[in-house]
Design an enzyme around this catalytic site. Structure first.
Site, short mmCIF file in Angstrom:
data_model
loop_
_atom_site.label_atom_id
_atom_site.label_comp_id
_atom_site.label_asym_id
_atom_site.label_seq_id
_atom_site.Cartn_x
_atom_site.Cartn_y
_atom_site.Cartn_z
N CYS A 294 0.84 -1.20 0.00
CA CYS A 294 0.00 0.00 0.00
C CYS A 294 0.87 1.24 0.00
O CYS A 294 0.57 2.24 -0.63
CB CYS A 294 -0.88 0.02 1.23
SG CYS A 294 -2.34 -0.91 0.97
N CYS A 445 13.40 2.82 -8.37
CA CYS A 445 11.94 2.66 -8.17
C CYS A 445 11.58 3.48 -6.94
O CYS A 445 12.35 4.36 -6.55
CB CYS A 445 11.57 1.19 -7.99
SG CYS A 445 12.22 0.49 -6.48
#
Lengths: 489, 144
Positions: A294, A445
């Site tokens: 999340c 990333c």
């Protein structure tokens, strides 16, 4: 014509074994039966005049009950039987006895304030005073005081659960306030477990709250859940989920599982009454870094409230033993397109934990990377990397570098890395020709995990150029990028 | 007439238990018989007959072939026994009646439901429908 009446149907025919009624066709025979035995009308038809399914007329061994057989001719020699259809089915969703026994319920009393406070529960036939006492006697562990935990903790406290333990080792961050409605601005940087304890006390001072500011591990899991009736899993990582699952199954404590991702959520009940556990439903988690958590993937603000509220509702139903619940079922909700479905999930006989021949008999220190098959092999070259500062220095010095951003396109919109080539991780192997094996290539990333996976994937695909990982990802380099953006463009 | 208690002896119980455990993970089912001249509010089960579950392929369902039920009735009548109830199992589900069970219940018949968890019988409960209302019927197992 003699007609045999099954014992199951005799109450409609004055308890006779055999009746003698005339009729040239099935239709005529049925009419005459009802004329002679008026009670039997209740066997053939329900209150609304519809044909009942449980009675069949067999002629010479064949079912001749349907409307099409009304004109079916009978002879005096026909052997006519009135037989029942005996059928049924298991409850579609599981129902259960209350987790909190009658003995424990009888030990608690509700005072006048509680009768006023829980009036709306007491009004419900399914809950009433007995149900409310069970809720008061219940002891529930909530693992994770984040987004899901916010809804679960507040509703369990509001519903009157007598003992609530909150386990969370993290602190409240500003970005948490978007979905973690348990915490407020003044809680930022405080431990979530302490903030949760305060919120519960603000709802109901008589609830016993235990705040544990630590992580679930193999060493403490069983101890942390000992003597509790139920565990609600609101954690946000696979390591905690699997460790918690193992501890709960081994200690015989059911788990209300909840998970959210972007716009979608899942709820299930695990390890209850012989139902499946997490390892039956998901034998192994996805490789570390492949699926963003999340924290990486994002979620819409009210989603956790929706999913967490369903978890709290399931928890209360289990405590009281009312209604049907999600043991052996997985509820999935898609809040973007408003679809929901309930899937059947079964206990697996091959499950290493709750299967027929279990191999896991105690909570083990969970080696996530090994479990996903991602553990570095001994001969594997370790991934080299730069810290944000090192990378910034190289860019400033104008060293030849190629920077590859392996995040998904929508993540890039949050913060672009100037000059980076965007190749989402799933397209890397196909697009490796865009890389230059003669110059240093840096992969980045959000948190520096998917980029390691990207480098290993390319190595496996045969790419031999020099590859480096941005340690800690863009999260760690955010401030440097923002400070230098103008200069680097 | 309505029964409020069901007596089953060990031997008959064994037949039922082994049949529902054998049919796990599908539902198992069968019939219960009492003596023809039996009277009173407490049912004494004299015999049980295992039936083929026609709905075995359909998970979580059972259905008996009416002709098979008839043949059992016919055979047991020779021993002066009459059909008085039905038993079936809920694999990995509790021993309670499902909505479908209640809808399909035959009035006056005793229903025994077994909860079979992981292949073993864990619970047994009795029910009866009388004037459209379902009542619990206590199940008592007697030795010998």
């Amino acid at each position: 014509m003699k007609i045999f009446i099954s014992a199951t149907l005799r109450s409609f025919f004055n308890r006779e074994h055999e009746i003698d009624v005339k009729g040239k066709t099935v239709g005529e025979l049925l009419e005459n039966i009802i004329k002679e035995y008026p009670d039997s009308k209740n066997a053939f038809y329900d209150e609304t005049g519809e044909r009942r399914g449980f009675i069949k007329l067999f002629v010479d061994g064949e079912d001749r009950t349907g409307r099409d057989y009304a004109v079916y001719s009978l002879s005096e020699k026909s052997k006519v039987l009135l037989l029942p259809v005996i059928a049924g089915g298991a409850p579609s969703l599981a129902q259960t006895e209350a987790l909190v026994s009658d003995e424990r319920r009888k030990e608690v009393e509700l005072d006048n304030t509680e009768i006023e406070r829980f009036n709306k529960h007491l009004l419900l036939r399914e809950i009433g005073v007995k149900g409310q006492k069970r809720i008061k006697a219940a002891k529930v562990v909530v693992v994770g005081a984040g987004a899901l935990g916010s809804a679960v903790i507040q509703y369990l406290a509001a519903a009157g659960v007598g003992t609530i333990k909150v386990i969370d080792s993290s602190a409240v961050a500003l970005e948490d306030l978007q979905s973690q409605v348990l915490h407020s601005l003044r809680d930022v940087k405080r431990p979530k477990s302490a903030s949760a304890r305060d919120s519960i006390r603000n709802i109901n001072r008589s609830i016993e709250v235990i705040a544990e500011n630590e992580d679930i591990s193999a060493d403490n899991a069983s101890e942390l859940i000992e003597d509790f009736d139920l565990v609600v899993d609101c954690s946000d990582n696979f390591k905690t989920r699997y460790t918690l699952n193992d501890a709960c199954i081994l200690n015989g404590i059911p788990v209300v599982f909840g998970a959210i991702y972007q716009f979608e959520g899942q709820v299930s009940i695990l390890g209850h009454n012989g139902g499946p556990c997490l390892r039956c439903v998901y034998p192994s988690p996805p490789p570390a870094g492949l699926v963003p958590s999340c924290a990486e993937g994002g979620t819409i603000s009210p989603l956790a409230g929706i999913v967490g509220s369903i978890q709290a509702n399931e928890a209360l139903k289990l405590i009281m033993g009312i209604g049907e619940h999600l043991s052996g079922k997985l509820l999935t909700v898609d809040t973007l397109y408003l679809n929901s479905s309930v899937l059947n999930v079964k206990r697996s006989c091959n499950c290493p934990l709750c299967g027929d021949t279990p191999t896991i008999t105690e909570v083990e220190t969970y080696d996530y990377e090994d479990f996903c098959g991602l553990k570095a092999k001994e001969d594997e070259v370790p991934v080299e990397g730069f810290t944000p500062e090192e990378l910034a220095k190289k860019i400033d010095a104008g060293e030849p570098l190629k920077i590859i951003d392996v995040r998904e396109p929508h993540e890039r919109a949050i913060l672009r890395f100037p000059g980076a080539v965007v190749i989402p991780i799933g397209q890397l192997v196909r697009r490796q020709k865009e890389l230059d094996p003669n110059i240093d290539t840096v992969f980045l990333c959000k948190q520096g995990k998917r980029s390691i996976l990207a480098i290993n994937t390319l190595r496996e695909a045969g790419y031999t150029g020099p590859m480096y990982n941005l340690k800690g990802g863009l999260d760690a380099m955010k401030d440097i990028v923002l400070a230098n953006e103008g200069g680097w463009l | 007439m309505s029964f409020n208690k069901i007596h089953i002896n060990d031997e008959v119980l064994k037949i039922m238990v082994s049949s529902v455990e054998a049919s796990y993970p599908a539902e198992g089912c069968g019939l219960l018989f009492k003596a023809d001249d039996h009277a009173g509010p407490e049912l004494k089960v004299k015999a049980a007959a295992v039936c083929f579950n026609e709905a075995k392929g359909v998970s979580e369902h059972y259905r008996m072939d009416p002709m098979e039920v008839f043949k059992h009735e016919e055979n047991r009548a020779k021993e002066n026994l009459s059909l008085s109830g039905i038993y079936h199992s809920h694999p990995d589900k509790p021993a309670i009646l499902s909505e479908e069970d209640i809808r399909e219940m035959l009035p006056g018949m005793v229903y025994i439901v077994f909860s079979v968890l992981s292949g073993k019988v864990k619970d047994i409960k009795g029910f009866i429908k009388h004037e459209n209302v379902v009542h619990y019927a206590e199940v008592e197992v007697q030795g010998g």
